[in-house]
Scaffold this motif. Structure first.
Motif, mmCIF file in Angstrom:
data_model
loop_
_atom_site.group_PDB
_atom_site.id
_atom_site.type_symbol
_atom_site.label_atom_id
_atom_site.label_comp_id
_atom_site.label_asym_id
_atom_site.label_seq_id
_atom_site.Cartn_x
_atom_site.Cartn_y
_atom_site.Cartn_z
ATOM 1 N N VAL A 1 -6.573 2.062 -4.601
ATOM 2 C CA VAL A 1 -7.890 2.073 -3.849
ATOM 3 C C VAL A 1 -8.294 1.110 -3.475
ATOM 4 O O VAL A 1 -8.849 0.698 -1.952
ATOM 5 N N VAL A 2 -8.442 0.050 -3.749
ATOM 6 C CA VAL A 2 -9.417 -0.950 -2.789
ATOM 7 C C VAL A 2 -8.851 -1.212 -1.436
ATOM 8 O O VAL A 2 -9.406 -1.594 -1.111
ATOM 9 N N PHE A 3 -7.503 -1.548 -2.240
ATOM 10 C CA PHE A 3 -6.284 -1.348 -0.499
ATOM 11 C C PHE A 3 -6.652 -0.475 0.330
ATOM 12 O O PHE A 3 -7.379 -0.982 1.593
ATOM 13 N N LEU A 4 -6.967 0.287 -0.525
ATOM 14 C CA LEU A 4 -6.516 1.335 0.841
ATOM 15 C C LEU A 4 -7.692 1.521 1.635
ATOM 16 O O LEU A 4 -7.920 1.938 2.789
ATOM 17 N N LEU A 5 -9.096 1.228 1.174
ATOM 18 C CA LEU A 5 -10.760 0.995 1.621
ATOM 19 C C LEU A 5 -10.714 0.535 1.996
ATOM 20 O O LEU A 5 -11.850 0.654 2.931
ATOM 21 N N THR A 6 -10.024 -0.731 1.780
ATOM 22 C CA THR A 6 -10.944 -1.987 2.510
ATOM 23 C C THR A 6 -10.202 -2.130 3.967
ATOM 24 O O THR A 6 -10.149 -3.494 4.509
ATOM 25 N N VAL A 7 -8.335 -2.180 3.207
ATOM 26 C CA VAL A 7 -7.904 -2.563 5.215
ATOM 27 C C VAL A 7 -7.189 -1.714 5.343
ATOM 28 O O VAL A 7 -6.587 -0.115 4.908
ATOM 29 N N ASP A 8 -6.689 -1.351 6.401
ATOM 30 C CA ASP A 8 -6.401 0.082 7.721
ATOM 31 C C ASP A 8 -5.579 -0.840 8.173
ATOM 32 O O ASP A 8 -4.802 -0.127 9.785
ATOM 33 N N GLN A 9 -4.754 -2.396 8.358
ATOM 34 C CA GLN A 9 -3.425 -2.713 8.647
ATOM 35 C C GLN A 9 -1.928 -2.174 8.134
ATOM 36 O O GLN A 9 -2.576 -2.563 6.477
ATOM 37 N N THR A 10 -1.144 -1.194 8.642
ATOM 38 C CA THR A 10 -0.211 -1.025 8.051
ATOM 39 C C THR A 10 0.878 -2.122 7.665
ATOM 40 O O THR A 10 1.355 -2.527 6.059
ATOM 41 N N TYR A 11 0.831 -3.467 7.989
ATOM 42 C CA TYR A 11 1.894 -4.345 7.788
ATOM 43 C C TYR A 11 1.062 -5.255 6.743
ATOM 44 O O TYR A 11 1.608 -6.060 5.737
ATOM 45 N N VAL A 12 -0.619 -4.906 7.011
ATOM 46 C CA VAL A 12 -1.565 -5.722 5.524
ATOM 47 C C VAL A 12 -1.128 -4.822 4.218
ATOM 48 O O VAL A 12 -1.137 -6.120 3.177
ATOM 49 N N LEU A 13 -1.024 -3.809 4.689
ATOM 50 C CA LEU A 13 -0.901 -3.189 3.400
ATOM 51 C C LEU A 13 0.316 -3.295 2.692
ATOM 52 O O LEU A 13 0.513 -3.229 1.409
ATOM 53 N N ALA A 14 1.631 -3.524 3.625
ATOM 54 C CA ALA A 14 2.438 -3.440 3.273
ATOM 55 C C ALA A 14 2.772 -4.710 2.271
ATOM 56 O O ALA A 14 4.138 -5.286 1.650
ATOM 57 N N GLY A 15 2.009 -5.932 2.929
ATOM 58 C CA GLY A 15 2.052 -6.913 2.467
ATOM 59 C C GLY A 15 1.355 -7.110 1.086
ATOM 60 O O GLY A 15 2.101 -7.429 0.346
ATOM 61 N N ALA A 16 0.283 -6.511 0.329
ATOM 62 C CA ALA A 16 0.268 -5.566 -0.624
ATOM 63 C C ALA A 16 1.152 -5.450 -1.750
ATOM 64 O O ALA A 16 1.222 -5.882 -3.238
ATOM 65 N N MET A 17 1.776 -4.607 -1.150
ATOM 66 C CA MET A 17 2.734 -3.956 -2.004
ATOM 67 C C MET A 17 4.065 -5.532 -1.820
ATOM 68 O O MET A 17 4.369 -5.381 -3.414
ATOM 69 N N VAL A 18 4.353 -6.072 -1.470
ATOM 70 C CA VAL A 18 4.996 -7.005 -1.329
ATOM 71 C C VAL A 18 4.224 -7.699 -2.756
ATOM 72 O O VAL A 18 5.293 -8.435 -3.727
ATOM 73 N N VAL A 19 3.052 -8.205 -2.633
ATOM 74 C CA VAL A 19 2.541 -9.050 -4.031
ATOM 75 C C VAL A 19 1.882 -8.635 -4.913
ATOM 76 O O VAL A 19 2.907 -8.925 -6.238
ATOM 77 N N LEU A 20 2.218 -7.317 -4.594
ATOM 78 C CA LEU A 20 2.676 -6.988 -6.323
ATOM 79 C C LEU A 20 3.670 -6.318 -7.193
ATOM 80 O O LEU A 20 3.281 -6.869 -8.267
ATOM 81 N N ALA A 21 4.195 -6.244 -5.721
ATOM 82 C CA ALA A 21 5.818 -5.886 -5.891
ATOM 83 C C ALA A 21 6.313 -7.107 -7.756
ATOM 84 O O ALA A 21 7.189 -7.493 -8.048
ATOM 85 N N LEU A 22 6.103 -8.703 -6.826
ATOM 86 C CA LEU A 22 6.246 -10.016 -7.444
ATOM 87 C C LEU A 22 5.497 -9.786 -8.818
ATOM 88 O O LEU A 22 5.805 -10.863 -10.016
ATOM 89 N N VAL A 23 4.334 -9.782 -8.688
ATOM 90 C CA VAL A 23 3.100 -9.996 -9.669
ATOM 91 C C VAL A 23 4.544 -8.571 -11.241
ATOM 92 O O VAL A 23 4.254 -9.614 -11.970
ATOM 93 N N GLY A 24 4.204 -7.515 -10.977
ATOM 94 C CA GLY A 24 4.935 -6.518 -11.329
ATOM 95 C C GLY A 24 6.677 -7.249 -11.983
ATOM 96 O O GLY A 24 6.685 -7.365 -13.197
ATOM 97 N N GLY A 25 7.258 -8.169 -11.445
ATOM 98 C CA GLY A 25 8.761 -8.889 -11.568
ATOM 99 C C GLY A 25 8.117 -9.885 -12.573
ATOM 100 O O GLY A 25 9.112 -10.388 -13.470
ATOM 101 N N ALA A 26 7.370 -10.606 -12.169
ATOM 102 C CA ALA A 26 7.047 -12.003 -12.660
ATOM 103 C C ALA A 26 6.405 -11.573 -14.204
ATOM 104 O O ALA A 26 6.548 -11.911 -15.393
ATOM 105 N N PHE A 27 5.867 -10.473 -14.731
ATOM 106 C CA PHE A 27 4.746 -10.384 -15.924
ATOM 107 C C PHE A 27 5.941 -9.186 -16.324
ATOM 108 O O PHE A 27 5.445 -8.768 -17.554
ATOM 109 N N ARG A 28 6.843 -8.680 -16.056
ATOM 110 C CA ARG A 28 7.916 -7.799 -16.587
ATOM 111 C C ARG A 28 7.567 -8.234 -18.133
ATOM 112 O O ARG A 28 8.122 -7.410 -19.034
#
Length: 355
Positions: free
Chosen positions: A256-283
């Protein structure tokens, strides 16, 4: 339950190389597809990478190649069907959800590893059925077969990149999910297992029926949140179940924070990449943080084409909380039924459940 128990982790269990492998495998298709003007396929590619990676059993190259081929093809069929029925009306969407959720719940009959990978396919199906309405609102029509091909490309990308990493490290790659069982032995479907699978199916399918039947805006977060927050089987520990619930809510807040503060598709895509990185590292380090990363990635994907205002983000959080509440209710009901069954057996045998 204490904060330290839910979020505490052992630094030695952090696996940044695997997290980076996931992130790179998602990021490269984003860049390539953006350059050729075909980023409409990126979500299918990225989740092909992510979910194939999450279920990767590791081990020898031949074993991983066979897994990638089978899981990739099944995922492609799920992709095509999910995209196709996403605009076909609530009846077909709900029936499809019933079949897929129940099947992936009962597939534990053929081994725990197949059950875990089946749960990943359920999550992807819930995302896939939500994409046509979301992109349709932006005037974009998705082709089911081309999206299925994009999923296969993602699966292949994961296999190639992770194999390169394995060769570079000169050892067989360990599974991203550390506790992902290698067990593929058949097991008996006990009554508690079947009951929980049915309850889980009814909960997720009911959420889908409400979302698509009443065409509620942003309610697609509800069935996905219910599926992610709900423990996959009745035997999972109380701590892991708590971490799933907390991680799902945290992932929704982050999305929600990202969707509320960012309206650029590629920036949101970048956020997805970072979150996936965190998920993989902390699994392997912390289940709650892993769940937050993966849930945040998935929830941003549902609405990456439609970042909106504060009131709409409030609706997304509301539906997430409803989905999590559904998950908690189902887990509590399943626990009560299990205890009641145990108590009945104890009474018949002349003892107590504790005995």
């Amino acid at each position: 339950m204490k904060f330290a128990a839910v979020f505490g982790f052992d630094k030695s269990k952090l696996n940044w190389p695997l997290g980076l492998t996931v992130a790179i495998a998602i990021f490269i298709p984003l860049v390539v597809l953006a350059l050729v003007g075909q980023d409409i396929y990126w979500l299918s590619v990225s989740f092909g990478v992510l979910f194939v990676g999450l279920g990767d059993p590791g081990g020898r190259l031949v074993t991983r190649a066979a897994y990638t081929a089978v899981f990739g093809m099944i995922g492609a069929v799920v992709t095509a069907w999910g995209i196709a029925v996403g605009d076909a009306g609530w009846t077909l969407v709900t029936l499809s959800t019933v079949v897929i959720t129940l099947a992936t719940g009962l597939v534990i009959r053929f081994g725990v590893r197949r059950f875990v990978t089946g749960s990943l396919l359920t999550a992807w199906f819930l995302i896939a059925i939500s994409l046509p309405p979301g992109f349709g609102a932006a005037g974009i029509t998705l082709n089911p077969w081309l999206q299925a091909l994009a999923w296969l490309a993602g699966a292949a990308s994961w296999f190639v990149l992770s194999s390169i990493v394995s060769v570079a490290r000169r050892r067989d790659r360990a599974p991203l999910v550390a506790e992902l069982p290698t067990d593929t032995k058949r097991s008996t479907l006990t009554k508690p297992v079947v009951i929980y699978a049915v309850l889980r199916t009814l909960a997720v399918s009911g959420a889908v029926a409400v979302t698509f039947g009443f065409q509620l805006p942003y309610a697609d977060w509800m069935p996905l949140a219910a599926q992610v927050a709900m423990k996959p089987n009745a035997e999972q520990s109380k701590l892991a179940a708590t971490q799933r619930v907390v991680g799902t809510v945290l992932g929704a807040v982050i999305a929600v924070v990202f969707l509320l503060t960012v309206d650029q598709t590629y920036v949101l895509a970048g956020a997805m990449v970072v979150l996936a990185l965190v998920g993989g590292a902390f699994r392997t380090a912390n289940y709650a943080i892993y769940t937050a990363g993966i849930a945040g990635t998935a929830l941003i994907a549902l609405d990456i084409a439609d970042p909106t205002n504060l009131s709409n983000e409030g609706l997304r959080i509301l539906f997430t909380l409803i989905g999590v509440s559904i998950a908690i209710a189902v887990m509590a009901l399943a626990g009560a039924l299990t205890r009641r069954r145990a108590g009945s057996h104890a009474a018949i045998n002349g003892g107590t459940p504790a005995e």
